[in-house]
Design an enzyme around this catalytic site. Structure first.
Site, PDB file in Angstrom:
ATOM      1  N   PRO A  92      38.801  35.461  40.950  1.00  0.00           N
ATOM      2  CA  PRO A  92      38.253  36.772  41.297  1.00  0.00           C
ATOM      3  C   PRO A  92      39.082  37.469  42.377  1.00  0.00           C
ATOM      4  O   PRO A  92      38.990  38.683  42.544  1.00  0.00           O
ATOM      5  CB  PRO A  92      36.851  36.457  41.834  1.00  0.00           C
ATOM      6  CG  PRO A  92      36.522  35.090  41.360  1.00  0.00           C
ATOM      7  CD  PRO A  92      37.823  34.384  41.142  1.00  0.00           C
ATOM      8  N   GLU A 119      32.965  26.718  42.726  1.00  0.00           N
ATOM      9  CA  GLU A 119      33.210  27.797  43.689  1.00  0.00           C
ATOM     10  C   GLU A 119      34.674  28.195  43.754  1.00  0.00           C
ATOM     11  O   GLU A 119      35.022  29.237  44.280  1.00  0.00           O
ATOM     12  CB  GLU A 119      32.710  27.394  45.079  1.00  0.00           C
ATOM     13  CG  GLU A 119      31.199  27.492  45.229  1.00  0.00           C
ATOM     14  CD  GLU A 119      30.656  28.852  44.824  1.00  0.00           C
ATOM     15  OE1 GLU A 119      30.975  29.828  45.497  1.00  0.00           O
ATOM     16  OE2 GLU A 119      29.913  28.925  43.825  1.00  0.00           O
ATOM     17  N   ARG A 157      49.374  40.271  21.685  1.00  0.00           N
ATOM     18  CA  ARG A 157      49.547  41.411  20.774  1.00  0.00           C
ATOM     19  C   ARG A 157      50.726  42.300  21.154  1.00  0.00           C
ATOM     20  O   ARG A 157      51.111  43.183  20.388  1.00  0.00           O
ATOM     21  CB  ARG A 157      48.251  42.218  20.647  1.00  0.00           C
ATOM     22  CG  ARG A 157      47.787  42.862  21.923  1.00  0.00           C
ATOM     23  CD  ARG A 157      46.460  43.555  21.716  1.00  0.00           C
ATOM     24  NE  ARG A 157      46.550  44.694  20.815  1.00  0.00           N
ATOM     25  CZ  ARG A 157      47.166  45.828  21.115  1.00  0.00           C
ATOM     26  NH1 ARG A 157      47.754  45.973  22.273  1.00  0.00           N
ATOM     27  NH2 ARG A 157      47.195  46.813  20.250  1.00  0.00           N
ATOM     28  N   ASP A 172      48.521  52.618  20.842  1.00  0.00           N
ATOM     29  CA  ASP A 172      47.130  52.556  21.242  1.00  0.00           C
ATOM     30  C   ASP A 172      46.844  53.099  22.620  1.00  0.00           C
ATOM     31  O   ASP A 172      47.740  53.484  23.359  1.00  0.00           O
ATOM     32  CB  ASP A 172      46.522  51.163  21.048  1.00  0.00           C
ATOM     33  CG  ASP A 172      47.410  50.063  21.539  1.00  0.00           C
ATOM     34  OD1 ASP A 172      47.503  49.069  20.821  1.00  0.00           O
ATOM     35  OD2 ASP A 172      48.011  50.187  22.609  1.00  0.00           O
TER      36      ASP A 172
HETATM   37  C1  9D3 Z   1      30.173  33.367  45.876  1.00  0.00           C
HETATM   38  C2  9D3 Z   1      31.598  33.773  45.833  1.00  0.00           C
HETATM   39  N1  9D3 Z   1      32.114  33.868  44.477  1.00  0.00           N
HETATM   40  C3  9D3 Z   1      33.259  34.797  44.446  1.00  0.00           C
HETATM   41  C4  9D3 Z   1      32.881  36.117  43.883  1.00  0.00           C
HETATM   42  C5  9D3 Z   1      32.539  32.545  44.061  1.00  0.00           C
HETATM   43  C6  9D3 Z   1      33.049  32.482  42.667  1.00  0.00           C
HETATM   44  C7  9D3 Z   1      32.368  33.061  41.615  1.00  0.00           C
HETATM   45  C8  9D3 Z   1      32.863  32.931  40.314  1.00  0.00           C
HETATM   46  C9  9D3 Z   1      34.222  31.789  42.422  1.00  0.00           C
HETATM   47  C10 9D3 Z   1      34.688  31.665  41.125  1.00  0.00           C
HETATM   48  C11 9D3 Z   1      33.985  32.222  40.077  1.00  0.00           C
HETATM   49  C12 9D3 Z   1      34.474  32.051  38.694  1.00  0.00           C
HETATM   50  N2  9D3 Z   1      35.324  33.176  38.268  1.00  0.00           N
HETATM   51  C13 9D3 Z   1      36.557  33.007  37.898  1.00  0.00           C
HETATM   52  O1  9D3 Z   1      37.032  31.903  37.876  1.00  0.00           O
HETATM   53  C14 9D3 Z   1      37.339  34.163  37.516  1.00  0.00           C
HETATM   54  C15 9D3 Z   1      37.000  35.545  37.455  1.00  0.00           C
HETATM   55  C16 9D3 Z   1      35.797  36.266  37.719  1.00  0.00           C
HETATM   56  O2  9D3 Z   1      34.737  35.725  38.069  1.00  0.00           O
HETATM   57  N3  9D3 Z   1      35.822  37.624  37.569  1.00  0.00           N
HETATM   58  C17 9D3 Z   1      36.913  38.304  37.168  1.00  0.00           C
HETATM   59  N4  9D3 Z   1      38.060  37.671  36.923  1.00  0.00           N
HETATM   60  C18 9D3 Z   1      38.088  36.327  37.057  1.00  0.00           C
HETATM   61  S1  9D3 Z   1      39.426  35.383  36.801  1.00  0.00           S
HETATM   62  C19 9D3 Z   1      38.650  33.987  37.160  1.00  0.00           C
END
Ligand code: 9D3
Length: 269
Positions: A92, A119, A157, A172
């Protein structure tokens, strides 16, 4: 056909990623040999009878953290197979994925995609074993697997020869920064709705003009943010100016009607 792009997906849920290669354009890309996808089970690199991949966070707090040793071993093994690959951590906190980044990644020889769960991943993996961090958007997933598949899908793609129609990728949305015009197929009437007359006319210049105009107006209505950061061509400027003039003319006529119908509304004296 030489492999144009190799992917390795590192995950504790390989069964989630394996079917991705089994359908549609992605499947054809793999079968033609243009793309290879290897799904690596991180658990196979974990030590002990239980092959544990997670542990409690130092400093306390809820949730678990992915242990560094299995991940490091999995990344090293993948890189040994694909020494020229870029290692990408899906997180994230990464750079927001978009079409520009997809185009950039499509120029790589290989991608090692590291999917986190829980996490997150031990910070020392992020620092020492990863070349880039990518997020697919500001919403919370349960892990990186879907994000890895989104990235692979968008990149595959773009690899020459993977789309049936060679130039479809160039045409596109986002390629020219606009949304696409609407699409129609048979029947010519469906549940009371027809098809824009011009598309049935066979006049290809007119059809091109209609598509350009509806793409532009639709982008203005649905995604004005896309237009704000993109220069307009002369033709596009002309289209928008014509809409502007038409709207002004409509408002003018309405104002005149109102003046005729209710002179009391006018301010007098
Ligand atoms: C409570 C804090 N969280 C961060 C927002 C912890 C957390 C939540 C979800 C840590 C990892 C995740 C799992 N998400 C991913 O691995 C992830 C992800 C996403 O949640 N949103 C957008 N892109 C991606 S890429 C990997």
């Amino acid at each position: 056909m030489p492999v144009a792009m190799k992917f390795a997906v590192l995950t504790i849920f390989p069964e989630m990623v394996a079917p991705f290669a089994a359908h549609g354009i992605v499947r054809r890309a793999v079968e033609s040999g243009r793309v290879s996808i290897s799904v690596v089970d991180i658990r196979e690199f974990a030590a002990g009878r239980h092959r544990v991949t997670d542990d409690r966070p130092y400093g306390g707090g809820c949730g678990m953290v992915m242990k560094p040793e299995p991940l490091a071993a999995a990344v090293r093994a993948a890189r040994r197979q694909m020494p020229e690959a870029l290692t990408v951590h899906l997180t994230p906190q990464g750079r927001p994925f978009d079409q520009d980044l997809a185009r950039q990644l499509a120029r790589e020889k290989g991608l090692v995609l590291v999917c986190g769960r829980y996490e997150g991943v031990d910070e020392r993996i992020c620092q020492d074993f990863v070349d880039a961090e990518i997020s697919i958007g500001d919403y919370v997933l349960t892990g990186g697997e879907l994000a890895a598949m989104v990235v692979m899908d968008a990149v595959i793609r773009l690899i020459p020869g993977t789309l049936g129609h060679e130039d479809s990728a160039e045409q596109d949305s986002f390629c020219d920064g606009l949304l696409e015009h609407g699409h129609y197929t048979r029947p010519s009437r469906f549940e009371g709705h027809g098809v824009p007359e011009v598309l049935l006319s066979g006049n290809h210049a007119e059809i091109r003009r209609w598509r350009q105009e509806t793409a532009l107006i639709r982008t203005f209505l649905k995604r004005p943010d896309l237009l704000a950061q993109r220069p307009l061509s002369d033709a596009e400027t002309a289209i928008l100016k014509r809409w502007c003039r038409d709207i002004e003319r409509l408002l003018q006529r309405q104002a005149e009607h109102r003046a005729d119908a209710s002179p009391g509304d006018q301010q007098e004296g």
